[in-house]
Design an enzyme around this catalytic site. Sequence first.
Site, PDB file in Angstrom:
ATOM      1  N   HIS A 307       0.667  -1.134  -0.043  1.00 57.39           N
ATOM      2  CA  HIS A 307       0.113  -0.084  -0.007  1.00 57.39           C
ATOM      3  C   HIS A 307       0.948   1.062  -0.084  1.00 57.39           C
ATOM      4  CE1 HIS A 307      -3.284   2.964   1.246  1.00 57.39           C
ATOM      5  NE2 HIS A 307      -3.891   1.877   0.884  1.00 57.39           N
ATOM      6  N   ASP A 365      -7.697  -4.457  -0.636  1.00 58.25           N
ATOM      7  CA  ASP A 365      -8.243  -4.357  -1.762  1.00 58.25           C
ATOM      8  C   ASP A 365      -8.294  -6.070  -2.259  1.00 58.25           C
ATOM      9  OD1 ASP A 365      -8.720  -1.732  -2.347  1.00 58.25           O
ATOM     10  OD2 ASP A 365      -6.805  -1.625  -2.766  1.00 58.25           O
TER      11      ASP A 365
END
Length: 430
Positions: A307, A365
């Site tokens: 991330h 995600d």
Amino acid sequence: MADSKSAKLLVEGKEIELPILSPTAGPDVLDIRKLYGQADVFTYDPGFTSTASCDSTITYIDGDKGELWYRGYPIEQLAAESHYLEVCYLLLYGELPTEAQLVDFETRVTRHTMVHEQMHNFFRGFRRDAHPMATMVGVVGAMSAFYHDSTDIADPLQREIASIRLIAKLPTIAAMAYKYSIGQPFVYPRNDLDYASNFLHMCFAVPAEPYNVDPALARAMDRIFTLHADHEQNASTSTVRLAGSSGANPFACIAAGIACLWGPAHGGANQACLEMLREIGSVDRIPEYIAKAKDKNDPFRLMGFGHRVYKNFDPRAKVMKESADEVLELLGVHNNPTLQVAKELERIALEDEYFVSKKLYPNVDFYSGIILEAMGFPTSMFTPIFALSRTVGWISQWKEMIGDPQNKIGRPRQLYVGADKRDYVDLDKR
């Protein structure tokens, strides 16, 4: 914020003193608002990765520690103990509600879930194969044409009504976009269902037979909503604030946020992740793709890992992994090839030294895509679900900005590197 500290900047022999602001949490901030006036220079920061565009009391992220707070409450506690509409109240008003406040808030949201009947005709103007996000951008932007009584941003009551309407109607609009894309009739919202159950019912029920929402699936969906409710000054939130800084109505601002969220580097990441898993296709092809990911000369990139903000781990991913395990167990979809690839890729990423050293852990995600795939949503619906989850964050940030006395229209500067001044040349002399 205290500004007793300061920094000195030397610009062509001239010393400029700039205040240093100290936040509740996080690094100090160098206040450069007067820099241009004092020194006739701008700062240069593509992507705004070192620039604070506002002050805010809503969400805090510490990427190094893997922390995410909503109004000071850790996301892990809210995901475990709270539910989405209570989190919405917290984000909107700054404090957890009393029992009476929560009942009142939930009632107001529930009573606003239906959309204007004429909006059904608006959907039919889109091609049947339109992406649900394209539909949502158009329909949400058009809400200002249907709800004239809540577009005056100078009126606190109208701002409040618009906020409730957006939180209430986005699930209905997202479900209608889905139903339209698959050729099924729209399903009206039901006031006897909670927020997440109502959304699932609008997506998967048909008039021909009853549909009962599994409470475990509703809880998993509620967690997805909660974990995506806000995420500080990301691209779509900054887009909402920038649009709002011009005085645009709230429906236009949220439509702008949805358009920004559609990008594969932002809200489309979970869709891109599932498409990658489908590309891999089977467990025995994973080593091939792992090798491609490790090859610096290969353009292939693993989606759903690591991330930009969280440097060690994504605090939302742990909660989402638990939900993913529960949903897969409940639905018994372990034989699904895509999900088998996901589980094996997850195992490798958590053990392989290459992934561990580069901190390429499965992120939110990755797991949300697995859950939505198992529930039966097509990948085209992943980002619309993200959008309806994030609406409360956008609205909270927008309301905060409108009420900020320091608010002014956004106007980033630039480093111009184009042609120097030159004279026009007549056409016959070129």
